[in-house]
Design a protein around this motif. Structure first.
Motif, PDB file in Angstrom:
ATOM      1  N   ILE A   1     -16.886 -12.865  -3.213  1.00 23.88           N
ATOM      2  CA  ILE A   1     -17.375 -11.483  -3.248  1.00 23.88           C
ATOM      3  C   ILE A   1     -18.548 -11.365  -4.207  1.00 23.88           C
ATOM      4  N   ASP A   2     -18.415 -11.980  -5.364  1.00 20.21           N
ATOM      5  CA  ASP A   2     -19.497 -11.958  -6.351  1.00 20.21           C
ATOM      6  C   ASP A   2     -20.754 -12.637  -5.796  1.00 20.21           C
ATOM      7  N   LYS A   3     -20.566 -13.745  -5.107  1.00 12.69           N
ATOM      8  CA  LYS A   3     -21.685 -14.523  -4.582  1.00 12.69           C
ATOM      9  C   LYS A   3     -22.460 -13.763  -3.503  1.00 12.69           C
ATOM     10  N   ILE A   4     -21.773 -12.989  -2.661  1.00 13.84           N
ATOM     11  CA  ILE A   4     -22.469 -12.284  -1.576  1.00 13.84           C
ATOM     12  C   ILE A   4     -23.130 -10.995  -2.046  1.00 13.84           C
ATOM     13  N   GLY A   5     -22.894 -10.602  -3.305  1.00 10.43           N
ATOM     14  CA  GLY A   5     -23.543  -9.405  -3.817  1.00 10.43           C
ATOM     15  C   GLY A   5     -22.604  -8.330  -4.298  1.00 10.43           C
ATOM     16  N   GLY A   6     -21.336  -8.668  -4.461  1.00 11.18           N
ATOM     17  CA  GLY A   6     -20.387  -7.715  -5.015  1.00 11.18           C
ATOM     18  C   GLY A   6     -19.721  -6.847  -3.970  1.00 11.18           C
ATOM     19  N   VAL A   7     -18.970  -5.854  -4.446  1.00 11.59           N
ATOM     20  CA  VAL A   7     -18.166  -5.021  -3.551  1.00 11.59           C
ATOM     21  C   VAL A   7     -19.032  -4.234  -2.577  1.00 11.59           C
ATOM     22  N   ASP A   8     -20.224  -3.814  -2.986  1.00 11.67           N
ATOM     23  CA  ASP A   8     -21.095  -3.067  -2.075  1.00 11.67           C
ATOM     24  C   ASP A   8     -21.486  -3.917  -0.875  1.00 11.67           C
ATOM     25  N   ALA A   9     -21.753  -5.190  -1.117  1.00 10.70           N
ATOM     26  CA  ALA A   9     -22.089  -6.098  -0.018  1.00 10.70           C
ATOM     27  C   ALA A   9     -20.886  -6.293   0.898  1.00 10.70           C
ATOM     28  N   ALA A  10     -19.705  -6.385   0.327  1.00 16.04           N
ATOM     29  CA  ALA A  10     -18.495  -6.538   1.130  1.00 16.04           C
ATOM     30  C   ALA A  10     -18.269  -5.308   2.008  1.00 16.04           C
ATOM     31  N   ILE A  11     -18.483  -4.129   1.444  1.00 14.85           N
ATOM     32  CA  ILE A  11     -18.353  -2.891   2.213  1.00 14.85           C
ATOM     33  C   ILE A  11     -19.362  -2.865   3.350  1.00 14.85           C
ATOM     34  N   ASN A  12     -20.592  -3.263   3.075  1.00 15.76           N
ATOM     35  CA  ASN A  12     -21.620  -3.271   4.115  1.00 15.76           C
ATOM     36  C   ASN A  12     -21.250  -4.219   5.252  1.00 15.76           C
ATOM     37  N   ARG A  13     -20.711  -5.376   4.922  1.00 18.34           N
ATOM     38  CA  ARG A  13     -20.309  -6.331   5.962  1.00 18.34           C
ATOM     39  C   ARG A  13     -19.260  -5.704   6.884  1.00 18.34           C
ATOM     40  N   SER A  14     -18.284  -5.030   6.277  1.00 17.31           N
ATOM     41  CA  SER A  14     -17.225  -4.415   7.062  1.00 17.31           C
ATOM     42  C   SER A  14     -17.756  -3.266   7.920  1.00 17.31           C
ATOM     43  N   GLU A  15     -18.606  -2.442   7.348  1.00 16.06           N
ATOM     44  CA  GLU A  15     -19.176  -1.321   8.106  1.00 16.06           C
ATOM     45  C   GLU A  15     -20.069  -1.811   9.243  1.00 16.06           C
ATOM     46  N   ASN A  16     -20.797  -2.893   9.023  1.00 15.58           N
ATOM     47  CA  ASN A  16     -21.619  -3.466  10.097  1.00 15.58           C
ATOM     48  C   ASN A  16     -20.743  -3.985  11.232  1.00 15.58           C
ATOM     49  N   ASN A  17     -19.606  -4.548  10.884  1.00 15.79           N
ATOM     50  CA  ASN A  17     -18.677  -5.020  11.914  1.00 15.79           C
ATOM     51  C   ASN A  17     -18.146  -3.859  12.752  1.00 15.79           C
ATOM     52  N   LEU A  18     -17.815  -2.761  12.088  1.00 11.62           N
ATOM     53  CA  LEU A  18     -17.369  -1.579  12.828  1.00 11.62           C
ATOM     54  C   LEU A  18     -18.465  -1.087  13.769  1.00 11.62           C
ATOM     55  N   ALA A  19     -19.699  -1.108  13.308  1.00  7.53           N
ATOM     56  CA  ALA A  19     -20.820  -0.637  14.136  1.00  7.53           C
ATOM     57  C   ALA A  19     -20.946  -1.460  15.421  1.00  7.53           C
ATOM     58  N   ILE A  20     -20.689  -2.759  15.328  1.00  6.56           N
ATOM     59  CA  ILE A  20     -20.748  -3.624  16.514  1.00  6.56           C
ATOM     60  C   ILE A  20     -19.713  -3.180  17.538  1.00  6.56           C
ATOM     61  N   LEU A  21     -18.492  -2.926  17.089  1.00  6.64           N
ATOM     62  CA  LEU A  21     -17.455  -2.466  18.009  1.00  6.64           C
ATOM     63  C   LEU A  21     -17.727  -1.052  18.506  1.00  6.64           C
ATOM     64  N   SER A  22     -18.285  -0.215  17.651  1.00 10.74           N
ATOM     65  CA  SER A  22     -18.600   1.153  18.064  1.00 10.74           C
ATOM     66  C   SER A  22     -19.619   1.169  19.199  1.00 10.74           C
ATOM     67  N   ASN A  23     -20.631   0.345  19.081  1.00 12.51           N
ATOM     68  CA  ASN A  23     -21.641   0.272  20.149  1.00 12.51           C
ATOM     69  C   ASN A  23     -21.022  -0.232  21.446  1.00 12.51           C
ATOM     70  N   PHE A  24     -20.130  -1.183  21.337  1.00 12.48           N
ATOM     71  CA  PHE A  24     -19.458  -1.730  22.517  1.00 12.48           C
ATOM     72  C   PHE A  24     -18.598  -0.666  23.193  1.00 12.48           C
ATOM     73  N   VAL A  25     -17.802   0.046  22.399  1.00 14.01           N
ATOM     74  CA  VAL A  25     -16.930   1.085  22.953  1.00 14.01           C
ATOM     75  C   VAL A  25     -17.748   2.166  23.649  1.00 14.01           C
ATOM     76  N   ALA A  26     -18.883   2.520  23.077  1.00 12.72           N
ATOM     77  CA  ALA A  26     -19.727   3.564  23.664  1.00 12.72           C
ATOM     78  C   ALA A  26     -20.257   3.166  25.038  1.00 12.72           C
ATOM     79  N   GLN A  27     -20.301   1.888  25.326  1.00 12.00           N
ATOM     80  CA  GLN A  27     -20.871   1.402  26.587  1.00 12.00           C
ATOM     81  C   GLN A  27     -19.830   1.139  27.675  1.00 12.00           C
ATOM     82  N   HIS A  28     -18.535   1.311  27.359  1.00 16.76           N
ATOM     83  CA  HIS A  28     -17.495   0.985  28.325  1.00 16.76           C
ATOM     84  C   HIS A  28     -16.431   2.074  28.351  1.00 16.76           C
TER      85      HIS A  28
END
Length: 373
Positions: free
Chosen positions: A260-287
């Protein structure tokens, strides 16, 4: 046609969750193995785990952190049995784990002054109906419903009761308002992909004051006791654990914290998770055949993403089996007590390209089973 490429990591389980990218057992610092957890080297490792947790999560300096037995469940039970009974309790729940805390408070502790503030799967109850003079128990993220609290604005700064929060699938993936929480619990095997059996408790000064001034009317097992002669046992919060921890699990946790420290701390971890949700959100919107269990977008979990499919239970089982047989996605069925569907973990340890590679397989699996009886 069957998709050509598979996720490099098919582990999308919601707990234990996927290990961090690049994880190797050989990378762990195992100098503590075979040593007493009370030795200098053992205590140093445990204290480092506490201190690094506090630093990475930006927890206030006057808060206390401890490593306790039995994962998040043990941490929550310890707090419920140690703190409740002093005043009325408002329990907010909208999925199975929160409902379990209500059941324990009502049926095991047998408290009569308990209010249930509830909502069905996919929805969030009216949290504004909680009373700041009461103790409030809630989950930050409903792991089995895919519904999270969007913020802690509903918690009063002038509260006289304690807020007790199960945040096990939220810590390291969602912004946590520490000033609004008096007790927070989580476990290593969720967002960090660590190993199980150990829980964490984070206590505010108000929670410590309650522990030192209130004695519950029931006996407390040894592994629940945080005070002695009316004073907090400070050593527990510097690494002197109540019972023997697994030093291998501690080494694994330290590895996750270092990542977690290496990737940029908790903010970076949160961003990774939110970006993952965005990928699924875009997929759901299309089907049209897939949708979120969460009714409102702002309540949708970015870790335990729960989805509904236009399939019967038999078809859903065949759907999941197909993905597992092709080594594409493991353990993505919805929780046993939740509505039928999928639950795809999108925490920080999941790589976005693996989610992107999963999507064509979801289409293929759906089209393969939709006409089955």
């Amino acid at each position: 046609m069957i998709p050509a490429n598979k996720p490099l990591n098919p582990n999308f389980s919601s707990g234990p969750c996927s290990k961090r990218p690049g994880y190797e057992l050989t990378q762990l610092d195992i100098c503590t193995l075979g040593r007493s957890h009370r030795s200098n080297i053992g205590k140093a490792a445990l204290q480092k785990a506490i201190e690094q947790t506090k630093e990475l999560l930006k927890i206030p300096e006057d808060y206390h952190i401890a490593i306790v037995p039995a994962s998040d469940t043990g941490a929550m039970e310890m707090m419920l049995w140690s703190l409740l009974g002093a005043r009325t309790v408002d329990v907010c729940y909208w999925e199975s784990f929160g409902k379990g805390w209500f059941s324990d408070i009502k049926n095991e502790l047998q408290l009569s002054n308990v209010n249930a503030i509830t909502a069905d799967y996919g929805q969030l109850p009216d949290l504004e109906t909680t009373n700041p003079e009461h103790d409030i128990v809630f989950t930050w993220n409903g792991t089995t419903s895919g519904v999270k609290v969007p913020n802690a604005d509903w918690i009063s700064d002038q509260r006289t009761g304690l807020t007790i929060c199960d945040a096990t699938s939220a810590v390291f993936a969602m912004p946590i308002a520490w000033d609004k929480l008096d007790v927070t619990t989580f476990s290593w095997q969720k967002v960090l992909g660590g190993e199980g059996a150990h829980g964490m408790i984070v206590l505010s000064p108000a929670a410590v004051k309650r522990l030192e001034s209130y004695t519950p009317p029931w006996p407390l097992p040894k592994i629940f006791r945080l005070t002695k002669n009316g004073k907090l046992i400070e050593a527990i919060f510097t690494g002197a654990t109540i019972n023997t921890p697994s030093m291998l699990c501690v080494a694994d946790y330290l590895d996750a914290l270092n990542w977690i420290d290496k990737i940029g701390g908790v903010d970076a971890a949160i961003n990774r998770s939110e970006n993952n949700l965005a990928i699924l959100s875009n997929f759901v919107a299309q089907h049209e055949w897939i949708d979120f269990l969460s009714v409102r977008a702002e309540y949708r979990s970015n870790t335990s993403v729960c989805l509904r499919l236009a399939l019967s239970d038999i078809q859903l089982k065949a759907f999941s089996n197909l993905l597992a047989q092709h080594q594409v996605a493991y353990d993505i069925n919805s929780y046993k007590d939740a509505p039928s569907g999928l639950r795809i973990w999108c925490g920080a340890t999941v790589e976005s390209h693996d989610l992107e590679l999963l999507l064509p397989w979801l289409i293929w699996a759906y089209e393969s089973v939709r006409d089955e009886q």
